[in-house]
Write an enzyme that holds these catalytic residues in place. Structure first.
Site, PDB file in Angstrom:
ATOM      1  N   ARG A  19      -2.918 -10.280   4.619  1.00 12.21           N
ATOM      2  CA  ARG A  19      -3.175 -10.335   3.176  1.00 12.21           C
ATOM      3  C   ARG A  19      -1.891  -9.970   2.452  1.00 12.21           C
ATOM      4  O   ARG A  19      -1.241  -8.984   2.799  1.00 12.21           O
ATOM      5  CB  ARG A  19      -4.298  -9.351   2.846  1.00 12.21           C
ATOM      6  CG  ARG A  19      -4.994  -9.531   1.525  1.00 12.21           C
ATOM      7  CD  ARG A  19      -6.264  -8.685   1.486  1.00 12.21           C
ATOM      8  NE  ARG A  19      -6.960  -8.787   0.219  1.00 12.21           N
ATOM      9  CZ  ARG A  19      -6.748  -7.998  -0.825  1.00 12.21           C
ATOM     10  NH1 ARG A  19      -5.853  -7.023  -0.725  1.00 12.21           N
ATOM     11  NH2 ARG A  19      -7.423  -8.145  -1.947  1.00 12.21           N
TER      12      ARG A  19
ATOM     13  N   LYS B 174       0.817  -1.215   0.000  1.00 11.55           N
ATOM     14  CA  LYS B 174       0.000   0.000   0.000  1.00 11.55           C
ATOM     15  C   LYS B 174       0.851   1.265   0.000  1.00 11.55           C
ATOM     16  O   LYS B 174       2.043   1.247   0.300  1.00 11.55           O
ATOM     17  CB  LYS B 174      -0.981  -0.035   1.165  1.00 11.55           C
ATOM     18  CG  LYS B 174      -2.089  -1.063   0.926  1.00 11.55           C
ATOM     19  CD  LYS B 174      -3.221  -0.993   1.911  1.00 11.55           C
ATOM     20  CE  LYS B 174      -4.353  -1.929   1.471  1.00 11.55           C
ATOM     21  NZ  LYS B 174      -5.476  -1.952   2.439  1.00 11.55           N
TER      22      LYS B 174
END
Length: 302
Positions: A267, A226
């Site tokens: 994840r 991210k």
């Protein structure tokens, strides 16, 4: 930091290996922030799913809608066309598949095709039919903190105390799910890193993991590749943000720290280093104190 390496809670019907689970990311989209377009064709997506499984993924998270900031939504028909053949093929091959969707129809058709869990980044807010469907289907459900769709979400990144607010709003969503008939033991939570959050908000939520765990439900941490990691790793001279594909080491580091704190699942786009890391966290947390192993005695080898 407390190091347990073992999840504070589990979901029934899914693996319980005494460590954090690793969820492999499979984006069947043309525009995801990290790998958009790479796995859009069903055959390529299915092959990549098998690669993630070969690396040791416990679960595969298949999504057909990009939720990167500013992304436009595909139609429901397009989302279904992207994910349904992939879920059907991978589930048919024995994989445990989670469907990453905000739409109840997509959830329903993919569960019928073999998906065993619904990962809803809207926490049931985007589609009022989602929670009743999950209740009827009796499948595990990941409820993420969410405030708006991708095109507008960063306008809502305002908090007095991000940790307390996210915990409170997640608590409300858990209550809504239970009111809709979802069994409490089937619910997990995700703080929604990057969703209506700045980098500072993301770091605060990670540092506040114990407050997230206080909700009493398994916690998913989804930090892989991210933007806040790209900013952290920016070139010190040019300020240029680190490329998404070059953020895997930092992503694995976050996963290891989350696993050490008691995350149920992490994840990941890069499964093997993440799995290695969570295994280290579990072993560290399970190790007895030095006096119990005789470590205070001289070693016979280096």
């Amino acid at each position: 930091m407390r190091v347990s390496g073992v999840p504070t809670a589990y979901l029934p019907g899914l693996p319980q290996p005494r460590r954090a689970l690793v969820m492999g990311v499979l984006n069947v989209t043309p525009d995801s922030f990290s790998d958009g377009g790479q796995w859009l064709e069903p055959d390529k997506a299915i092959a990549h799913g098998h690669e993630l499984l070969a690396e040791g993924a416990d679960l595969l998270d298949v999504g057909g809608e990009s939720t990167r900031p500013g992304a436009d939504r595909p139609s429901e028909e397009e989302e279904l066309a992207r994910v349904l053949p992939v879920v059907r093929a991978l589930a048919g091959a024995g994989a445990l598949v989670s469907v990453d969707t905000m739409r109840s129809r997509v959830a329903q058709e993919t569960v019928e095709a073999g998906a065993v869990m619904v990962n809803d980044v809207s926490g049931g807010l985007a589609d009022p039919r989602m929670l009743p469907f999950v209740a009827a289907a009796g499948v595990p459900y990941i409820c993420m903190h969410w405030r708006a769709h991708a095109a507008q979400m960063q306008r809502h990144a305002t908090y007095d105390d991000v940790v307390e607010t996210v915990v409170s709003e997640l608590s409300d969503r858990l209550a809504a799910a239970e009111a809709a008939g979802v069994a409490p033991e089937l619910l997990a939570v995700d703080p929604g890193l990057g969703f209506a959050k700045t980098g500072e908000h993301n770091w605060a939520l990670l540092a506040g993991f114990d407050r997230l765990a206080s909700l009493g439900r398994p916690v998913l941490i989804a930090a892989s590749r991210k933007t806040f990691l790209g900013n952290l790793l920016a070139d010190p001279e040019t300020g240029q943000r680190r490329r998404t594909v070059d953020r895997d080491d930092a992503s694995a580091a976050v996963a290891v720290l989350a696993a050490a704190a008691g995350a149920w699942c992490v994840r990941s786009h890069a499964v093997r280093p993440t799995l290695d890391g969570v295994k280290v966290a579990a072993a560290w947390g399970a190790a007895p104190a030095g006096h119990e192993t005789g470590r205070d005695r001289p070693e016979s080898h280096p």
